[in-house]
Design an enzyme around this catalytic site. Structure first.
Site, PDB file in Angstrom:
ATOM      1  N   HIS A  83      56.306  83.709  15.450  1.00 21.35           N
ATOM      2  CA  HIS A  83      56.374  84.205  16.820  1.00 21.35           C
ATOM      3  C   HIS A  83      55.134  83.760  17.575  1.00 21.35           C
ATOM      4  O   HIS A  83      54.006  83.988  17.128  1.00 21.35           O
ATOM      5  CB  HIS A  83      56.526  85.726  16.823  1.00 21.35           C
ATOM      6  CG  HIS A  83      57.879  86.168  16.337  1.00 21.35           C
ATOM      7  ND1 HIS A  83      58.075  87.225  15.483  1.00 21.35           N
ATOM      8  CD2 HIS A  83      59.115  85.647  16.604  1.00 21.35           C
ATOM      9  CE1 HIS A  83      59.384  87.344  15.245  1.00 21.35           C
ATOM     10  NE2 HIS A  83      60.031  86.400  15.908  1.00 21.35           N
ATOM     11  N   GLU A 114      51.830  85.869  18.364  1.00 21.54           N
ATOM     12  CA  GLU A 114      51.157  86.565  17.260  1.00 21.54           C
ATOM     13  C   GLU A 114      49.981  85.717  16.763  1.00 21.54           C
ATOM     14  O   GLU A 114      49.971  85.198  15.646  1.00 21.54           O
ATOM     15  CB  GLU A 114      52.191  86.898  16.181  1.00 21.54           C
ATOM     16  CG  GLU A 114      53.264  87.841  16.756  1.00 21.54           C
ATOM     17  CD  GLU A 114      54.511  88.036  15.897  1.00 21.54           C
ATOM     18  OE1 GLU A 114      54.528  87.581  14.730  1.00 21.54           O
ATOM     19  OE2 GLU A 114      55.479  88.645  16.400  1.00 21.54           O
ATOM     20  N   ARG A 146      57.500  84.650  22.752  1.00 26.03           N
ATOM     21  CA  ARG A 146      57.827  84.940  21.346  1.00 26.03           C
ATOM     22  C   ARG A 146      58.649  83.830  20.686  1.00 26.03           C
ATOM     23  O   ARG A 146      58.408  83.451  19.536  1.00 26.03           O
ATOM     24  CB  ARG A 146      58.633  86.248  21.314  1.00 26.03           C
ATOM     25  CG  ARG A 146      59.311  86.580  19.986  1.00 26.03           C
ATOM     26  CD  ARG A 146      60.045  87.916  20.121  1.00 26.03           C
ATOM     27  NE  ARG A 146      60.927  88.207  19.009  1.00 26.03           N
ATOM     28  CZ  ARG A 146      60.575  88.946  17.945  1.00 26.03           C
ATOM     29  NH1 ARG A 146      59.364  89.422  17.829  1.00 26.03           N
ATOM     30  NH2 ARG A 146      61.452  89.195  16.989  1.00 26.03           N
ATOM     31  N   HIS A 170      53.330  87.965  10.246  1.00 27.80           N
ATOM     32  CA  HIS A 170      53.581  88.338  11.634  1.00 27.80           C
ATOM     33  C   HIS A 170      52.506  89.334  12.075  1.00 27.80           C
ATOM     34  O   HIS A 170      51.662  89.753  11.296  1.00 27.80           O
ATOM     35  CB  HIS A 170      54.966  89.004  11.761  1.00 27.80           C
ATOM     36  CG  HIS A 170      56.119  88.061  11.607  1.00 27.80           C
ATOM     37  ND1 HIS A 170      56.917  87.684  12.654  1.00 27.80           N
ATOM     38  CD2 HIS A 170      56.606  87.411  10.515  1.00 27.80           C
ATOM     39  CE1 HIS A 170      57.849  86.844  12.239  1.00 27.80           C
ATOM     40  NE2 HIS A 170      57.690  86.663  10.932  1.00 27.80           N
ATOM     41  N   GLU A 175      52.952  92.430   8.642  1.00 26.40           N
ATOM     42  CA  GLU A 175      52.657  92.666  10.061  1.00 26.40           C
ATOM     43  C   GLU A 175      51.184  93.040  10.118  1.00 26.40           C
ATOM     44  O   GLU A 175      50.797  94.140   9.703  1.00 26.40           O
ATOM     45  CB  GLU A 175      53.511  93.813  10.617  1.00 26.40           C
ATOM     46  CG  GLU A 175      55.003  93.556  10.624  1.00 26.40           C
ATOM     47  CD  GLU A 175      55.474  92.743  11.832  1.00 26.40           C
ATOM     48  OE1 GLU A 175      54.623  92.312  12.647  1.00 26.40           O
ATOM     49  OE2 GLU A 175      56.700  92.553  11.957  1.00 26.40           O
TER      50      GLU A 175
HETATM   51  O1  0X9 Z   1      61.212  91.608  14.378  1.00 25.07           O
HETATM   52  C1  0X9 Z   1      60.645  90.787  13.648  1.00 25.07           C
HETATM   53  O2  0X9 Z   1      61.018  89.631  13.517  1.00 25.07           O
HETATM   54  C2  0X9 Z   1      59.390  91.224  12.876  1.00 25.07           C
HETATM   55  N1  0X9 Z   1      58.540  92.021  13.707  1.00 25.07           N
HETATM   56  S1  0X9 Z   1      57.742  91.283  14.953  1.00 25.07           S
HETATM   57  O3  0X9 Z   1      57.105  92.313  15.759  1.00 25.07           O
HETATM   58  N2  0X9 Z   1      56.592  90.375  14.363  1.00 25.07           N
HETATM   59  O4  0X9 Z   1      58.678  90.488  15.685  1.00 25.07           O
HETATM   60  C3  0X9 Z   1      59.835  92.029  11.669  1.00 25.07           C
HETATM   61  C4  0X9 Z   1      60.623  91.243  10.681  1.00 25.07           C
HETATM   62  C5  0X9 Z   1      61.134  92.056   9.523  1.00 25.07           C
HETATM   63  N3  0X9 Z   1      62.078  91.306   8.733  1.00 25.07           N
HETATM   64  C6  0X9 Z   1      63.332  91.011   9.185  1.00 25.07           C
HETATM   65  N4  0X9 Z   1      63.783  91.445  10.318  1.00 25.07           N
HETATM   66  N5  0X9 Z   1      64.094  90.300   8.380  1.00 25.07           N
HETATM   67 ZN    ZN Z   2      56.681  88.351  14.557  1.00 27.98          ZN
END
Ligand code: 0X9
Ligand code: ZN
Ligand code: ZN
Length: 304
Positions: free
Chosen positions: A64, A67, A122, A192, A266
């Protein structure tokens, strides 16, 4: 000029991948991963002492765009590997027995755009056919219950799943690489930010993964290790219950493809600065994250 304690732009990071490999040929090599939608190179670093039949761990950063602390972590990891080899017993052992594939920035176009146009971008920057909105969420673009819960089929959404699974050059290249190296890749760590969590499958369902107990106890010990340095508290658990349901993520895809040790980090913080984490926190964030990553790597080395 490149600095491990500052955010580096994409050209600086790309140049750094070349020089770090050139200066440390016995520990680091660079390969060309793919060309991005906008034509930028995406590079992959392989970090480890050469040997035969080594197990490997794949670590990516910069999925992303906004980040920014995550590419900083991938760069930090490589620096630490180089500085620790031959002096730190634990890291030397890891590098003798494992290869680490480090992808410092997967979403290079989005990252560049977040520097020049929109700090909070993003997605990727691929154009969507007959649509005014740009980009696909790379972490909704994998073939894991693709485009179901927590993903959107609307190109204007920040969680747009794309036209097909792996529609993006960058996600396709990641999928291909893992498929082509499945026999060696035992761990997949995708970095992330933010919210200080260590997540594991599944995120596309609230059903437990087959390896839930092992993944959960490894996550618990990894976040305990992380907290020893600066007291930073992480929560951990399966993505669907811990953060939210979201389908099409690379962690769930890698897990279902056969990479058992699949985790999403994260990183800092909990929202005070969020994506705009100050450069003054890069060092502490990377140091503490290193402890958790090395802990997971030890477990993989001993158990995979
Ligand atoms: O939403 C996401 O892609 C991730 N959080 S973020 O705030 N960095 O965008 C979490 C990803 C968790 N894993 C999956 N969704 N497979
Ligand atoms: Zn992310
Ligand atoms: Zn410190």
């Amino acid at each position: 000029v490149h600095s491990y304690e500052k955010y580096n732009d994409i050209d600086t990071i790309n140049a750094w991948t070349g020089s770090i490999a050139e200066e440390n040929p016995d520990l680091v090599s660079r390969s060309f991963f793919t060309t991005s939608y906008e034509g930028r190179p995406v590079y992959l670093l392989k970090v480890g002492k050469s040997g035969s039949n080594k197990k490997a761990i794949f670590i990516d950063c910069g999925f992303h765009a906004r980040e920014w602390v995550t590419p900083a972590f991938c760069q930090w990891f490589v620096k630490e590997a180089i500085n620790s080899y031959g002096s730190d017993e634990e890291f030397t052992n890891l590098l003798d027995n494992l290869d680490f594939y480090i992808l410092p920035v997967l979403n290079v176009d989005g990252y560049a755009y977040s520097w020049t146009n929109d700090r909070l971008w993003r997605k990727t920057r691929s154009l969507n056919k007959n649509q005014k909105c740009v980009g696909t969420d790379p972490n909704r673009n994998f073939d894991a219950a693709w485009c179901t819960g927590g993903a959107s089929a609307s190109p204007c959404s920040t969680v747009y799943c794309g036209s097909t699974p792996e529609s993006e050059n960058e996600t396709k290249a990641l999928g291909d690489f893992i498929r082509n190296n499945l026999s060696s890749i035992k761990g997949y760590l995708t970095i992330h930010s933010y919210s200080q969590m260590l997540l594991f499958p599944y995120s596309y369902t609230n059903l437990r993964a087959k390896d839930h107990n092992e993944l959960n106890s490894l996550a618990k010990s990894a976040v305990e290790k992380l907290a020893t340095l600066h007291g930073t508290v992480y929560t951990y658990g399966p993505g669907g219950k811990t953060i939210y349901i979201s389908a099409g993520g690379s962690d769930d895809w890698a897990y279902d493809t056969g990479v058992k040790y699949s985790y999403t980090f994260e990183l800092r913080d909990l929202g005070t600065y969020g994506f705009l984490l100050p450069e003054s926190q890069i060092k502490d964030t990377c140091e503490e994250t290193m402890l958790a990553v090395k802990h997971i790597a030890e477990h993989i080395l001993n158990n995979a």
